[in-house]
Scaffold this motif. Structure first.
Motif, PDB file in Angstrom:
ATOM      1  N   LEU A  91     -37.895 -33.420  68.567  1.00 59.37           N
ATOM      2  CA  LEU A  91     -38.462 -32.197  69.144  1.00 59.37           C
ATOM      3  C   LEU A  91     -38.825 -31.188  68.055  1.00 59.37           C
ATOM      4  O   LEU A  91     -39.940 -30.648  68.040  1.00 59.37           O
ATOM      5  CB  LEU A  91     -37.453 -31.579  70.115  1.00 59.37           C
ATOM      6  N   PHE A  92     -37.910 -30.941  67.127  1.00 61.05           N
ATOM      7  CA  PHE A  92     -38.176 -29.937  66.094  1.00 61.05           C
ATOM      8  C   PHE A  92     -39.151 -30.446  65.045  1.00 61.05           C
ATOM      9  O   PHE A  92     -39.821 -29.645  64.387  1.00 61.05           O
ATOM     10  CB  PHE A  92     -36.855 -29.472  65.466  1.00 61.05           C
ATOM     11  N   TYR A  93     -39.261 -31.765  64.891  1.00 60.97           N
ATOM     12  CA  TYR A  93     -40.318 -32.313  64.043  1.00 60.97           C
ATOM     13  C   TYR A  93     -41.677 -31.939  64.630  1.00 60.97           C
ATOM     14  O   TYR A  93     -42.594 -31.533  63.911  1.00 60.97           O
ATOM     15  CB  TYR A  93     -40.173 -33.832  63.951  1.00 60.97           C
ATOM     16  N   PHE A  94     -41.786 -32.057  65.945  1.00 59.24           N
ATOM     17  CA  PHE A  94     -43.020 -31.695  66.651  1.00 59.24           C
ATOM     18  C   PHE A  94     -43.339 -30.212  66.450  1.00 59.24           C
ATOM     19  O   PHE A  94     -44.473 -29.827  66.175  1.00 59.24           O
ATOM     20  CB  PHE A  94     -42.857 -32.015  68.140  1.00 59.24           C
ATOM     21  N   TYR A  95     -42.322 -29.349  66.565  1.00 61.07           N
ATOM     22  CA  TYR A  95     -42.511 -27.918  66.356  1.00 61.07           C
ATOM     23  C   TYR A  95     -42.897 -27.611  64.914  1.00 61.07           C
ATOM     24  O   TYR A  95     -43.723 -26.727  64.643  1.00 61.07           O
ATOM     25  CB  TYR A  95     -41.238 -27.151  66.710  1.00 61.07           C
ATOM     26  N   CYS A  96     -42.303 -28.331  63.965  1.00 57.51           N
ATOM     27  CA  CYS A  96     -42.588 -28.109  62.552  1.00 57.51           C
ATOM     28  C   CYS A  96     -44.045 -28.458  62.224  1.00 57.51           C
ATOM     29  O   CYS A  96     -44.735 -27.695  61.539  1.00 57.51           O
ATOM     30  CB  CYS A  96     -41.640 -28.945  61.694  1.00 57.51           C
ATOM     31  N   VAL A  97     -44.497 -29.597  62.726  1.00 61.30           N
ATOM     32  CA  VAL A  97     -45.881 -30.017  62.489  1.00 61.30           C
ATOM     33  C   VAL A  97     -46.865 -29.000  63.054  1.00 61.30           C
ATOM     34  O   VAL A  97     -47.963 -28.808  62.526  1.00 61.30           O
ATOM     35  CB  VAL A  97     -46.134 -31.408  63.117  1.00 61.30           C
ATOM     36  N   ASN A  98     -46.443 -28.312  64.120  1.00 62.09           N
ATOM     37  CA  ASN A  98     -47.304 -27.327  64.760  1.00 62.09           C
ATOM     38  C   ASN A  98     -47.509 -26.081  63.889  1.00 62.09           C
ATOM     39  O   ASN A  98     -48.481 -25.352  64.063  1.00 62.09           O
ATOM     40  CB  ASN A  98     -46.706 -26.912  66.111  1.00 62.09           C
ATOM     41  N   ARG A  99     -46.601 -25.840  62.915  1.00 61.75           N
ATOM     42  CA  ARG A  99     -46.670 -24.633  62.102  1.00 61.75           C
ATOM     43  C   ARG A  99     -46.927 -24.905  60.620  1.00 61.75           C
ATOM     44  O   ARG A  99     -47.321 -24.007  59.878  1.00 61.75           O
ATOM     45  CB  ARG A  99     -45.377 -23.820  62.248  1.00 61.75           C
ATOM     46  N   LEU A 100     -46.653 -26.138  60.180  1.00 64.30           N
ATOM     47  CA  LEU A 100     -46.868 -26.514  58.789  1.00 64.30           C
ATOM     48  C   LEU A 100     -47.817 -27.704  58.713  1.00 64.30           C
ATOM     49  O   LEU A 100     -48.124 -28.330  59.726  1.00 64.30           O
ATOM     50  CB  LEU A 100     -45.542 -26.887  58.118  1.00 64.30           C
ATOM     51  N   GLY A 153     -52.656 -24.723  47.730  1.00 64.80           N
ATOM     52  CA  GLY A 153     -53.267 -24.181  48.941  1.00 64.80           C
ATOM     53  C   GLY A 153     -52.410 -24.342  50.175  1.00 64.80           C
ATOM     54  O   GLY A 153     -52.906 -24.254  51.294  1.00 64.80           O
ATOM     55  N   ILE A 154     -51.089 -24.595  49.988  1.00 62.87           N
ATOM     56  CA  ILE A 154     -50.205 -24.785  51.131  1.00 62.87           C
ATOM     57  C   ILE A 154     -49.680 -23.438  51.601  1.00 62.87           C
ATOM     58  O   ILE A 154     -49.131 -22.665  50.824  1.00 62.87           O
ATOM     59  CB  ILE A 154     -49.029 -25.716  50.767  1.00 62.87           C
ATOM     60  N   LYS A 155     -49.863 -23.151  52.863  1.00 67.35           N
ATOM     61  CA  LYS A 155     -49.388 -21.901  53.451  1.00 67.35           C
ATOM     62  C   LYS A 155     -48.005 -22.138  54.049  1.00 67.35           C
ATOM     63  O   LYS A 155     -47.836 -22.953  54.941  1.00 67.35           O
ATOM     64  CB  LYS A 155     -50.371 -21.426  54.532  1.00 67.35           C
ATOM     65  N   LEU A 156     -47.013 -21.416  53.497  1.00 59.23           N
ATOM     66  CA  LEU A 156     -45.644 -21.587  53.978  1.00 59.23           C
ATOM     67  C   LEU A 156     -45.388 -20.696  55.184  1.00 59.23           C
ATOM     68  O   LEU A 156     -45.862 -19.567  55.241  1.00 59.23           O
ATOM     69  CB  LEU A 156     -44.648 -21.267  52.866  1.00 59.23           C
ATOM     70  N   ASP A 157     -44.654 -21.216  56.128  1.00 55.55           N
ATOM     71  CA  ASP A 157     -44.310 -20.498  57.340  1.00 55.55           C
ATOM     72  C   ASP A 157     -42.802 -20.591  57.509  1.00 55.55           C
ATOM     73  O   ASP A 157     -42.252 -21.697  57.621  1.00 55.55           O
ATOM     74  CB  ASP A 157     -45.042 -21.119  58.541  1.00 55.55           C
ATOM     75  N   GLY A 158     -42.118 -19.441  57.506  1.00 57.77           N
ATOM     76  CA  GLY A 158     -40.661 -19.434  57.555  1.00 57.77           C
ATOM     77  C   GLY A 158     -40.099 -20.145  58.753  1.00 57.77           C
ATOM     78  O   GLY A 158     -39.145 -20.935  58.641  1.00 57.77           O
ATOM     79  N   LEU A 159     -40.677 -19.895  59.937  1.00 55.65           N
ATOM     80  CA  LEU A 159     -40.178 -20.535  61.148  1.00 55.65           C
ATOM     81  C   LEU A 159     -40.447 -22.031  61.109  1.00 55.65           C
ATOM     82  O   LEU A 159     -39.604 -22.839  61.530  1.00 55.65           O
ATOM     83  CB  LEU A 159     -40.839 -19.905  62.381  1.00 55.65           C
ATOM     84  N   GLY A 160     -41.603 -22.425  60.591  1.00 58.37           N
ATOM     85  CA  GLY A 160     -41.919 -23.843  60.474  1.00 58.37           C
ATOM     86  C   GLY A 160     -40.942 -24.560  59.558  1.00 58.37           C
ATOM     87  O   GLY A 160     -40.510 -25.679  59.849  1.00 58.37           O
ATOM     88  N   ILE A 161     -40.599 -23.917  58.443  1.00 59.45           N
ATOM     89  CA  ILE A 161     -39.624 -24.502  57.519  1.00 59.45           C
ATOM     90  C   ILE A 161     -38.262 -24.644  58.199  1.00 59.45           C
ATOM     91  O   ILE A 161     -37.572 -25.654  58.050  1.00 59.45           O
ATOM     92  CB  ILE A 161     -39.506 -23.639  56.243  1.00 59.45           C
ATOM     93  N   LEU A 162     -37.871 -23.625  58.983  1.00 60.59           N
ATOM     94  CA  LEU A 162     -36.601 -23.689  59.710  1.00 60.59           C
ATOM     95  C   LEU A 162     -36.603 -24.855  60.684  1.00 60.59           C
ATOM     96  O   LEU A 162     -35.625 -25.612  60.769  1.00 60.59           O
ATOM     97  CB  LEU A 162     -36.363 -22.381  60.458  1.00 60.59           C
ATOM     98  N   TRP A 163     -37.692 -25.021  61.447  1.00 63.22           N
ATOM     99  CA  TRP A 163     -37.782 -26.149  62.382  1.00 63.22           C
ATOM    100  C   TRP A 163     -37.669 -27.480  61.635  1.00 63.22           C
ATOM    101  O   TRP A 163     -37.017 -28.419  62.101  1.00 63.22           O
ATOM    102  CB  TRP A 163     -39.089 -26.124  63.158  1.00 63.22           C
ATOM    103  N   GLY A 164     -38.312 -27.556  60.460  1.00 62.64           N
ATOM    104  CA  GLY A 164     -38.252 -28.782  59.670  1.00 62.64           C
ATOM    105  C   GLY A 164     -36.847 -29.085  59.186  1.00 62.64           C
ATOM    106  O   GLY A 164     -36.399 -30.234  59.205  1.00 62.64           O
ATOM    107  N   ILE A 165     -36.127 -28.044  58.761  1.00 60.63           N
ATOM    108  CA  ILE A 165     -34.749 -28.229  58.305  1.00 60.63           C
ATOM    109  C   ILE A 165     -33.857 -28.697  59.454  1.00 60.63           C
ATOM    110  O   ILE A 165     -33.021 -29.590  59.288  1.00 60.63           O
ATOM    111  CB  ILE A 165     -34.203 -26.923  57.691  1.00 60.63           C
TER     112      ILE A 165
END
Length: 304
Positions: A91-100, A153-165
């Motif tokens: 589930l959180f992999y799916f959320y992470c891909v959505n933001r990163l 050119g990678i845009k970091l997203d704090g919430l996306g990184i959290l979901w990935g972790i």
């Protein structure tokens, strides 16, 4: 004579574990292919997740009811805890891909062998050797190259990184729990329990999408069965059996080979571009697997 036979058996079990771990990685690598084919039929990611676990539950449930050599449903609380972490990871992999980016998500997720190695040393007293450290460095370096992060050119997203972790740690905990469940419960029983529990969780998480099940076409059902069989049932069973033979750390490290296999299949089947950087990264990942597997096999044979 007895010692030689024991060493030979240990070497054979280790080699078999390596083969099983590689096979599950190859099968998991096909998930992207099935996903793209299902997306092309009009299904979205949430619907594919539901279809994956629905078909897995039906197919494996029917098999176990006919086979009757393993229990249908596990009674171990640890298996259900394992199922929770398995689903949270997806589930959180799916959320992470959505933001990163997909590459950044891959790098974050596939650091889970490092978490497994740490957990194994703490909870199961598994030695963290120099060889394991070298394999981890090679694998993570290969992942960075494969992901395309070095291109910039990678845009970091704090919430996306959290979901990935969260996804990474959840899968690591799921892997570590196999140590507790796999030796007392059949692999098919555990896999079915993971499947129907994940299906239930997916139905709750994506409830508004459920009506699509009544409108599935034969093509979508066929692809869903292929996805569940090749990328869920068989690889989960192989993963569990590999952990039994070679341990969680080595199995998880070999699991990183799913990334270069995915690139290869996308190149061969979907015609996607494979860059030189990705090729070098894939070679590093393969090198990490060689480091973690060839040494122990040769050592066991020398003892024999």
């Amino acid at each position: 004579m007895g010692d030689r036979q024991e060493h030979s058996a240990a070497s054979g079990a280790f080699a078999l574990g390596v083969v099983l771990a590689v096979l599950q990685a190859i099968l998991y690598a096909c998930m992207g292919i099935f996903g793209k084919l299902l997306y092309a039929t009009g299904l979205g990611p949430e619907e594919v997740v539901i279809l994956r676990f629905l078909c897995a539950s039906v197919l494996l449930g029917a098999f176990l009811l006919v086979w009757r050599k393993q229990a249908l449903v596990s009674r171990q609380p640890a298996v259900y805890l394992q199922a929770v972490f398995f689903f949270l990871s997806a589930l959180f992999y799916f959320y992470c891909v959505n933001r990163l980016t997909a590459g950044m998500t891959t790098v974050i997720f596939y650091t889970y062998p490092a978490v497994v190695a740490l957990g194994s040393s703490i909870f199961f007293k598994e030695r963290f050797t120099l060889t394991t450290g070298l394999a981890l460095l090679l694998a993570l370096g290969g992942l960075v190259m494969v992901s395309g992060m070095l291109a910039g050119g990678i845009k970091l997203d704090g919430l996306g990184i959290l979901w990935g972790i969260i996804s990474c740690v959840s899968f690591a905990v799921y892997t570590l729990l196999i140590h507790k469940t796999a030796r007392t419960e059949g692999a098919f029983t555990v896999t079915f329990t993971l499947s129907w529990t994940s299906l239930l969780a997916a139905c709750v998480a994506f409830f508004p999408k459920l009506p699509f099940v009544l409108q599935l076409t034969p093509q979508q059902v066929g692809l869903g069965c292929g996805l569940s069989l090749a990328c869920t049932i068989i690889p989960i069973v192989l993963y569990i059996e590999a952990v039994k033979r070679i341990g969680a750390t080595k199995t998880s490290l070999i699991g990183i080979s799913e990334t270069p296999f995915s690139l290869f299949f996308a190149f061969i089947i979907l015609g996607e571009v494979l860059t030189l950087q990705q090729g070098i990264g894939s070679a590093l990942i393969v090198g990490s697997i060689a480091v973690i597997t060839i040494g122990p096999i040769l050592a066991e044979r020398k003892k024999g």
